[in-house]
Scaffold this motif. Structure first.
Motif, mmCIF file in Angstrom:
data_model
loop_
_atom_site.group_PDB
_atom_site.id
_atom_site.type_symbol
_atom_site.label_atom_id
_atom_site.label_comp_id
_atom_site.label_asym_id
_atom_site.label_seq_id
_atom_site.Cartn_x
_atom_site.Cartn_y
_atom_site.Cartn_z
ATOM 1 N N THR A 116 16.430 7.828 8.806
ATOM 2 C CA THR A 116 16.211 6.479 8.300
ATOM 3 C C THR A 116 15.837 5.548 9.445
ATOM 4 O OG1 THR A 116 18.503 5.748 8.564
ATOM 5 C CG2 THR A 116 17.939 6.898 6.516
ATOM 6 N N THR A 117 15.387 4.344 9.084
ATOM 7 C CA THR A 117 15.034 3.342 10.080
ATOM 8 C C THR A 117 15.643 2.006 9.674
ATOM 9 O OG1 THR A 117 12.932 4.429 10.582
ATOM 10 C CG2 THR A 117 13.147 2.141 11.256
ATOM 11 N N ILE A 118 16.318 1.374 10.624
ATOM 12 C CA ILE A 118 16.809 0.017 10.428
ATOM 13 C C ILE A 118 15.748 -0.929 10.977
ATOM 14 C CG2 ILE A 118 18.651 -1.632 10.887
ATOM 15 C CD1 ILE A 118 19.582 0.775 9.300
ATOM 16 N N ILE A 119 15.243 -1.798 10.131
ATOM 17 C CA ILE A 119 14.225 -2.771 10.524
ATOM 18 C C ILE A 119 14.865 -4.153 10.554
ATOM 19 C CG2 ILE A 119 12.035 -3.867 9.914
ATOM 20 C CD1 ILE A 119 11.257 -1.279 8.484
ATOM 21 N N GLN A 120 14.816 -4.778 11.724
ATOM 22 C CA GLN A 120 15.319 -6.154 11.852
ATOM 23 C C GLN A 120 14.110 -7.086 11.940
ATOM 24 O OE1 GLN A 120 17.314 -8.007 15.531
ATOM 25 N NE2 GLN A 120 19.054 -7.253 14.328
ATOM 26 N N TYR A 121 14.058 -8.085 11.080
ATOM 27 C CA TYR A 121 12.882 -8.947 11.053
ATOM 28 C C TYR A 121 13.289 -10.415 10.956
ATOM 29 C CZ TYR A 121 13.563 -9.109 5.939
ATOM 30 O OH TYR A 121 14.073 -9.287 4.680
ATOM 31 N N LYS A 122 12.375 -11.257 11.463
ATOM 32 C CA LYS A 122 12.595 -12.700 11.449
ATOM 33 C C LYS A 122 11.615 -13.345 10.492
ATOM 34 C CE LYS A 122 13.135 -16.623 14.640
ATOM 35 N NZ LYS A 122 13.048 -17.045 16.062
ATOM 36 N N TYR A 123 12.142 -14.177 9.594
ATOM 37 C CA TYR A 123 11.305 -14.828 8.591
ATOM 38 C C TYR A 123 11.857 -16.220 8.309
ATOM 39 C CZ TYR A 123 9.151 -15.737 4.015
ATOM 40 O OH TYR A 123 8.479 -16.281 2.954
ATOM 41 N N LYS A 124 11.004 -17.228 8.455
ATOM 42 C CA LYS A 124 11.380 -18.623 8.239
ATOM 43 C C LYS A 124 12.609 -19.017 9.046
ATOM 44 C CE LYS A 124 9.285 -19.344 3.690
ATOM 45 N NZ LYS A 124 9.488 -19.746 2.281
ATOM 46 N N GLY A 125 12.647 -18.546 10.292
ATOM 47 C CA GLY A 125 13.722 -18.932 11.205
ATOM 48 C C GLY A 125 15.009 -18.155 11.052
ATOM 49 N N GLU A 126 15.083 -17.288 10.057
ATOM 50 C CA GLU A 126 16.282 -16.490 9.850
ATOM 51 C C GLU A 126 16.010 -15.019 10.156
ATOM 52 O OE1 GLU A 126 18.958 -17.310 6.515
ATOM 53 O OE2 GLU A 126 17.443 -18.723 5.786
ATOM 54 N N THR A 127 17.063 -14.327 10.554
ATOM 55 C CA THR A 127 16.941 -12.906 10.892
ATOM 56 C C THR A 127 17.616 -12.062 9.824
ATOM 57 O OG1 THR A 127 16.891 -13.399 13.257
ATOM 58 C CG2 THR A 127 17.464 -11.140 12.617
ATOM 59 N N PHE A 128 16.912 -11.033 9.369
ATOM 60 C CA PHE A 128 17.409 -10.128 8.349
ATOM 61 C C PHE A 128 17.226 -8.699 8.829
ATOM 62 C CE2 PHE A 128 17.589 -13.450 5.137
ATOM 63 C CZ PHE A 128 16.580 -14.309 5.519
ATOM 64 N N SER A 129 17.902 -7.783 8.173
ATOM 65 C CA SER A 129 17.678 -6.369 8.472
ATOM 66 C C SER A 129 17.710 -5.586 7.168
ATOM 67 C CB SER A 129 18.726 -5.828 9.441
ATOM 68 O OG SER A 129 20.008 -5.832 8.856
ATOM 69 N N LEU A 130 16.967 -4.496 7.158
ATOM 70 C CA LEU A 130 16.969 -3.612 5.999
ATOM 71 C C LEU A 130 16.813 -2.183 6.478
ATOM 72 C CD1 LEU A 130 13.797 -2.590 5.413
ATOM 73 C CD2 LEU A 130 13.573 -4.941 4.628
ATOM 74 N N GLU A 131 17.159 -1.267 5.600
ATOM 75 C CA GLU A 131 17.084 0.153 5.930
ATOM 76 C C GLU A 131 16.103 0.835 4.987
ATOM 77 O OE1 GLU A 131 20.810 2.147 5.773
ATOM 78 O OE2 GLU A 131 20.038 4.042 6.560
ATOM 79 N N ILE A 132 15.243 1.676 5.562
ATOM 80 C CA ILE A 132 14.341 2.483 4.745
ATOM 81 C C ILE A 132 14.585 3.952 5.070
ATOM 82 C CG2 ILE A 132 12.587 0.690 4.537
ATOM 83 C CD1 ILE A 132 10.978 2.204 6.681
ATOM 84 N N PRO A 133 14.399 4.840 4.114
ATOM 85 C CA PRO A 133 14.717 6.258 4.320
ATOM 86 C C PRO A 133 13.592 7.031 5.002
ATOM 87 C CG PRO A 133 14.074 5.902 2.052
ATOM 88 C CD PRO A 133 14.056 4.546 2.700
ATOM 89 N N PHE A 134 12.999 6.440 6.045
ATOM 90 C CA PHE A 134 11.925 7.089 6.781
ATOM 91 C C PHE A 134 12.030 6.720 8.259
ATOM 92 C CE2 PHE A 134 9.776 8.356 2.995
ATOM 93 C CZ PHE A 134 9.996 7.334 2.084
ATOM 94 N N SER A 135 11.448 7.542 9.117
ATOM 95 C CA SER A 135 11.453 7.226 10.545
ATOM 96 C C SER A 135 10.079 7.325 11.185
ATOM 97 C CB SER A 135 12.423 8.166 11.284
ATOM 98 O OG SER A 135 12.064 9.518 11.067
ATOM 99 N N ASP A 136 9.055 7.778 10.470
ATOM 100 C CA ASP A 136 7.711 7.878 11.041
ATOM 101 C C ASP A 136 7.013 6.531 10.994
ATOM 102 O OD1 ASP A 136 7.610 8.652 8.073
ATOM 103 O OD2 ASP A 136 5.502 8.209 8.522
ATOM 104 N N SER A 137 6.099 6.312 11.920
ATOM 105 C CA SER A 137 5.477 4.998 12.081
ATOM 106 C C SER A 137 4.628 4.601 10.878
ATOM 107 C CB SER A 137 4.628 4.973 13.351
ATOM 108 O OG SER A 137 3.613 5.957 13.300
ATOM 109 N N ALA A 138 3.955 5.578 10.255
ATOM 110 C CA ALA A 138 3.113 5.247 9.097
ATOM 111 C C ALA A 138 3.950 4.693 7.959
ATOM 112 C CB ALA A 138 2.348 6.487 8.641
#
Length: 823
Positions: A267-289
């Motif tokens: 899996t991959t944990i993705i941390q992202y910033k949107y409208k000044g706030e930081t969120f994270s989500l998990e997806i069941p993949f690890s390849d770049s595509a």
């Protein structure tokens, strides 16, 4: 679809040659072989390099087709049908699709790019389908023909569209834009596929951006080249309403900035910033595509203003799209990565990245690679880049197949070459594949699926494969029959009618059904323990299960005064307040339920009682699938309306009312009340042959051939010598029997299995763990796949032969048979 031919004459700029323009068509076709062609079909006679559909018009006329869009009228066809004569039938098809698209006004997501279109489309369909009735391109219908055929499938039930647009050169996208007219544009990964059709990368991007001429927003990965192209695009296609919505791994000025990607197992944990706030989500993949495709989906969800919790829950349920990069077990402890359908430079990079992520610990890496097409490079430049790419990925062995790649073998380290696939296959034994991860990547013309078949491990097991996409399709089919305010309960009793409980229930929860129905408390408890949050009604609760029902927040059906008093006693002891119960009325099934004569006692018992709340009132139809008894069904519905109305009035309550089962949904649409109960229809079975063609098969029971032997004339097979060979006969043994749920009545040449698309009759008696079939006419061997039921034979066919019902066939499959779920 219902279109008047006369209205199409100006749309298609056509010359009319026919007898009657007052004709309505409801089906568009370009395939002369289609059995759906009929009197209301409008057939577009497309011509290509290798085929001219005009040649098939006489046969189509004989088969009842009366309306054609043609470039010319074939000889001896004048006066026999209606013809719309145009300059180019393909242009006319596209004009028609654009005209048809304009008949609908709902959001359309348009996808274009070099890679990821189909995956992003399928994922968006999954992510958005709980909230929208989506029309999307089937498979990879993104071409000049595929796009119009996709759009023509829109109907009045749809409220969101997702369409791909693929181009290979200039001046193609302008045609697709007029058809799709997306309101939301998504630009996926830009790679080297079809580079040869463009002068440079900028021209390719500019051409793809033309899809978004009328889009309110363009979602894209921010980078210097795309930003420059967008700047010019906006000058030429100025729109004050247009929004650019960007994301990036490296540019923090993007609207969504990916702060961090952390691989965690698969899996991959993705941390992202949107409208000044930081969120994270998990997806069941690890390849770049997959990560890039998932981020594209994320931005669409953000644009649709989904809350973070919904985004997180849905994104973590993403699944591999079964079209490429499929991992399989191989021979001799090898892993196979099957990418045998295409070969271009950009997808090679993605595949090699995937190879690394899937490689077993300490295993060597091998790539089997064909000539590469659609690269945009000269051969010298291309294979220099390929060799470097493979070296960078630390691939231990390269097996090159094709005359072009073989001529550059010196560029690769540890490279073995073959001129073609056949030459490779003849020498495959000498290559000693053992404990390695093998990427198999080839252009379609090389037919690398043969290599996959030879290197794939032959599994010796019986499995019931459950197609989750078909579950979704069937659910949506029945939903489309309901009024907007009618709820739906889905029956998942008996282990999901034999298909599997928890996995299917999770999908139903994703689709936001309103209720689940089980027969007994332990089924509901199992689902609650599995994390299911939906309300679950227990249809046949025993009094001894009432404490557990309360503990696990299940909702019991109450069908007798004795049962009601027993539940009320426990409810008072536990000081319950408004605990939901469901009152069952007997309107003629005479199985369970309150009858008219004890309704007053029921009312008196419930009056003033605050421990429970009547959540719903229901009854059960006895003959909703039998036309000869429809009058009885109507009497049941009328009685239910009377009794439930009396109950509601006397208690001053407003419960859900429901009486329709699967057959009832289709046959008695005026009796939907507040809710319906969908049962076997979800699993792809209808009692109506006309309706059956709209449902998709869900379960496919598969096994393999354990052994093949030839017996002489006069020998017998199986217990009791019930089969005697009348000639030399080849017999295959299949490891499945009555302990797995195959009825003994299906043996002795009553039933059959399918091997290599051919029927093989079951000979002799079905054993506890095995059955035997006659394969004298089939070229098969040990390890070959066997279909017990699925598309053929269907459970309906089996049930008819055994004089039973499909329910019994499905629920009889033992739980020792492994269930495999796929989308």
């Amino acid at each position: 679809m219902s279109i008047n031919l006369k209205s199409l004459i100006p749309v298609l700029k056509a010359e009319w040659i026919g007898s009657d323009t007052d004709i309505f068509v409801d089906h568009i076709s370009i395939d002369s072989r289609s059995l759906q062609n009929g009197s209301k079909t409008l057939f577009f006679a497309l011509s290509g390099v290798n085929n001219d559909a005009h040649l098939y018009i006489p046969e189509l006329i004989e088969n009842g087709v009366q309306n054609f869009v043609v470039q010319y009228i074939p000889e001896n066809c004048s006066g026999k049908a209606n013809f719309l004569v145009v300059k180019n039938p393909l242009d006319a098809l596209q004009e028609f699709a654009g005209y048809y698209r304009d008949l609908f006004d709902f959001p359309i997501i348009g996808l274009t790019g070099s890679n990821g279109k189909t995956i992003v489309k399928e994922w968006l369909n999954f992510l958005l389908s709980p909230d929208y009735n989506i029309i999307r391109s089937p498979k990879s219908y993104n071409s000049q023909v595929g796009v119009p055929l996709s759009v023509i499938a829109i109907n009045g039930k749809h409220n969101l569209g997702i369409f791909e647009a693929g181009i290979s050169t200039v001046n193609e996208m302008v045609n697709l834009e007029k058809i799709i007219k997306p309101t939301i544009g998504v630009l996926t990964n830009i790679g080297s596929a079809h580079d040869e059709g463009f002068q440079n990368l900028e021209q390719k991007i500019n051409e793809k951006l033309l899809l978004f001429k009328q889009s309110e927003v363009i979602i894209y990965q921010k980078n210097e080249i795309v930003d420059l192209c967008l700047k010019e695009f906006l000058k030429d296609n100025d729109s004050a309403e247009r929004q650019l919505f960007s994301w990036s791994f490296t540019d923090n000025s993007a609207d969504v900035f990916i702060l961090k990607k952390e691989n965690k197992n698969d899996t991959t944990i993705i941390q992202y910033k949107y409208k000044g706030e930081t969120f994270s989500l998990e997806i069941p993949f690890s390849d770049s595509a997959s990560i890039e495709n998932a981020v594209s989906c994320l931005l669409v969800l953000l644009y649709f203003m989904y809350d973070f919790g919904t985004i997180q829950n849905r994104m973590q349920m993403l699944y591999p799209v079964r079209m490429r990069l499929e991992v399989k077990n191989g021979i001799n402890n090898c892993s196979i990565i099957d990418d045998s359908y295409s070969s271009d430079f950009q997808s090679l990079k993605i595949a090699l990245d995937f190879l690394e992520s899937q490689n077993k610990k300490n295993a060597s890496k091998t790539i089997i690679l064909s000539d590469i097409v659609q690269s945009g490079f000269s051969n010298e430049e291309l294979y220099t880049k390929v060799a470097q790419l493979i070296a960078d990925n630390k691939v231990n062995r390269v097996i090159a197949i094709g005359t072009t790649i073989s001529s550059f073998a010196a560029k690769f380290s540890n490279c073995i070459t073959f001129q073609n696939t056949t030459e490779f296959i003849t020498q495959i034994e000498s290559l000693n594949f053992n404990n390695e991860t093998i990427l198999i990547k080839g252009a379609r013309s090389f037919q690398f699926e043969q290599i996959v078949s030879l290197l794939e491990e032959k599994t010796h097991e019986t499995v019931l494969e459950i197609n989750m996409d078909s579950i979704s399709h069937n659910l949506n089919y029945y939903k489309s029959k309901l009024s907007d305010d009618v709820k739906i309960m889905v029956m998942v009793k008996a282990f999901g009618y034999g298909n599997g409980g928890l996995e299917i229930t999770k999908l139903l929860e994703h689709h936001k059904v309103d209720y689940l129905g089980v027969a007994f408390a332990d089924e509901g408890i199992s689902l609650k323990n599995g994390g299911i949050k939906l309300p679950i009604m227990v249809l046949n609760p025993e009094s001894t299960s009432f404490p557990s029902i309360i503990q696990y927040q299940l909702e019991p059906e109450i069908y007798s005064i004795k049962g009601l008093n027993a539940f009320l006693k426990i409810a008072r002891e536990k000081n319950l307040k408004d605990f939901p119960i469901h009152i069952k009325l007997d309107t003629g099934m005479h199985r369970l339920g309150f009858e008219e004569h004890n309704l007053n006692e029921l009312i008196e018992t419930l009056k003033g009682n605050s421990s429970v709340k009547v959540k719903s009132v229901l009854s059960h139809l006895a003959t909703s699938d039998e036309v000869k008894h429809f009058d009885f069904v109507l009497s049941q519905i009328n009685l239910f309306d009377q009794l439930s109305s009396k109950l509601i009035s006397a208690l001053n309550i407003n419960p859900i009312r429901h009486i329709l089962n699967t057959s009832g949904i289709s046959n008695f649409p005026n009796a939907q009340f507040n809710m319906v109960r969908l049962g076997i229809g979800l699993y792809g079975v209808s009692n109506d042959p006309a309706e059956q063609k709209y449902l998709e098969n869900v379960g496919t029971l598969k096994s393999i051939i354990s052994q093949v032997r030839t017996i002489p004339n006069g020998d017998s097979v199986g217990y009791g010598r019930r089969f005697m060979a009348e000639k030399e006969t080849r017999i295959a043994t299949i490891p499945i029997g009555y302990a797995d749920g195959i009825s003994r009545l299906w043996g002795n040449q009553v039933g059959f299995v399918v091997i290599k698309n051919q029927k093989a009759s079951i000979v002799g008696s079905v054993c506890m763990d095995m059955l035997m079939v006659d394969v004298s006419h089939i070229d098969c061997k040990e390890g070959d796949s066997v279909i017990i039921f699925g598309e053929s034979p269907t459970v309906i066919e089996m049930a008819e032969a055994l004089k039973t019902i499909p329910y019994e066939i499905m629920t009889s499959i033992s739980q020792r048979v492994k269930r495999v779920f796929f989308r």
